[in-house]
Design an enzyme around this catalytic site. Sequence first.
Site, PDB file in Angstrom:
ATOM      1  N   ASP B 173       0.861  -1.126  -0.095  1.00 35.97           N
ATOM      2  CA  ASP B 173      -0.094   0.002   0.140  1.00 35.97           C
ATOM      3  C   ASP B 173       0.909   1.339  -0.037  1.00 35.97           C
ATOM      4  OD1 ASP B 173      -3.091   0.594   0.871  1.00 35.97           O
ATOM      5  OD2 ASP B 173      -1.754   2.218   1.768  1.00 35.97           O
ATOM      6  N   GLU B 216      -4.709   2.567  -3.939  1.00 34.32           N
ATOM      7  CA  GLU B 216      -3.413   2.391  -4.095  1.00 34.32           C
ATOM      8  C   GLU B 216      -2.699   1.058  -3.535  1.00 34.32           C
ATOM      9  OE1 GLU B 216      -5.432   4.054  -2.440  1.00 34.32           O
ATOM     10  OE2 GLU B 216      -4.509   4.716  -0.254  1.00 34.32           O
TER      11      GLU B 216
END
Lengths: 116, 308
Positions: B173, B216
Amino acid sequence: MIRDPQRDLVASSGAGQAPLVSTLADDPDMAELVQVFVQELPQRIAAIQEALAEEDLERLTSLAHQLKGAAGGYGFSPITEIARLIEHQARDRMAGEMLRQTVDELADLCRRASAC
Amino acid sequence: MSHKQTVLIVDDSQAIRDLIPARLKGLGVHILAADSGAAGLEMVRLHEPDLVLLDVNMPGMSGFEVCQALKNDPQTHDIPIIFLTGSDELLDKVKGFDLGAVDYVTKPFDPVELCARVRAALRTKALMDMLTNQAQLDGLTGLHNRRYFDERLEQELDAGRRYNRSVGLLMLDVDHFKKINDEFGHPRGDEVLRRLANILVTFCRSSDVACRYGGEEFAILLAESGSEHTFQCGRRLLQAIRDSRDLHSVIGRPVTVSIGAASVQPGEGRMLPSVLVDSADRALYAAKNKRDCIIADTGMTSITSAAG
């Protein structure tokens, strides 16, 4: 006598002793392959005659089927037509004189087959 | 289509196996040949051709049987088949379509017709490949998408169970991604994701599956990878990201990521997609507390790498 129109047609078109030249004789891509095919024709005919002599109709059907599928592709449609006839006669178990005659015709055509 | 397509001829007749390649020469395709149904089946599985020209009438395994076997196998199900059949065998032609063939060519064939039919089948195959490919890709990064990942995860775990192999997973992430978007705008944020994706692609082995998991968040599936190997891979990846000037230049300062690592092995817990994903997610959650680090979820214990 039972007449077979298809067979008369083939017989009349291929009569005589003139060579049966491949329709692909002028195709440079095919010349070598056609030559090989012609060289192997005597073996094929021998196998077909042997199957006939042994009355192995299943094998005869299969050999005629193979020749039928290949010959036209090498520029020998008349051979395909006769082979088709043999395949059908053998499959329908029409053994005997008629089948023998058709095989003789095929042998004659194949003897005259020429690559160029 | 950029790669050369492959056509496999399956016919017991040598004369046909010689003739077809000569006739297809102009198509610029790669040609393979097999002389029996059984050999053909094996070659399809080995080479995954784009088209099979299949003789119906063969001793042993017939063309119909080969077709049925190919259509019953998910790996070969989508490979188009053109039957080679005698011109007077109408029932064979119909049966071929019933079994899933796309077309037939009658023997002896006309070379122009053969080429046209082969070309048409190959064109359709190329379009199908493209669509399948696009349906499996993430539009922004070009990585595999979540759907593909879910499919592959299940396959890898299946294979792991069957062949007694571990499967590893890295979840990654981007730290403070919202801040990047807010500060530099979304186009710049997108560029961060794209460049990060490039790093993942370079990093992965061909057997690994890198995908954009969502937003993301990225996931990398590592085939045949136990906990130690998975963790070491994650560490190397973290370092590659730290070292990437290409990535940091997008916003003019370091972009960092947090990574969670997990693996499952046969005989140790359940090899289920949810087990592996939850485990990696747990590790990622722990890593997010610290940022710019990797944490492995190894059952009860967690290993934290020294940051920096």
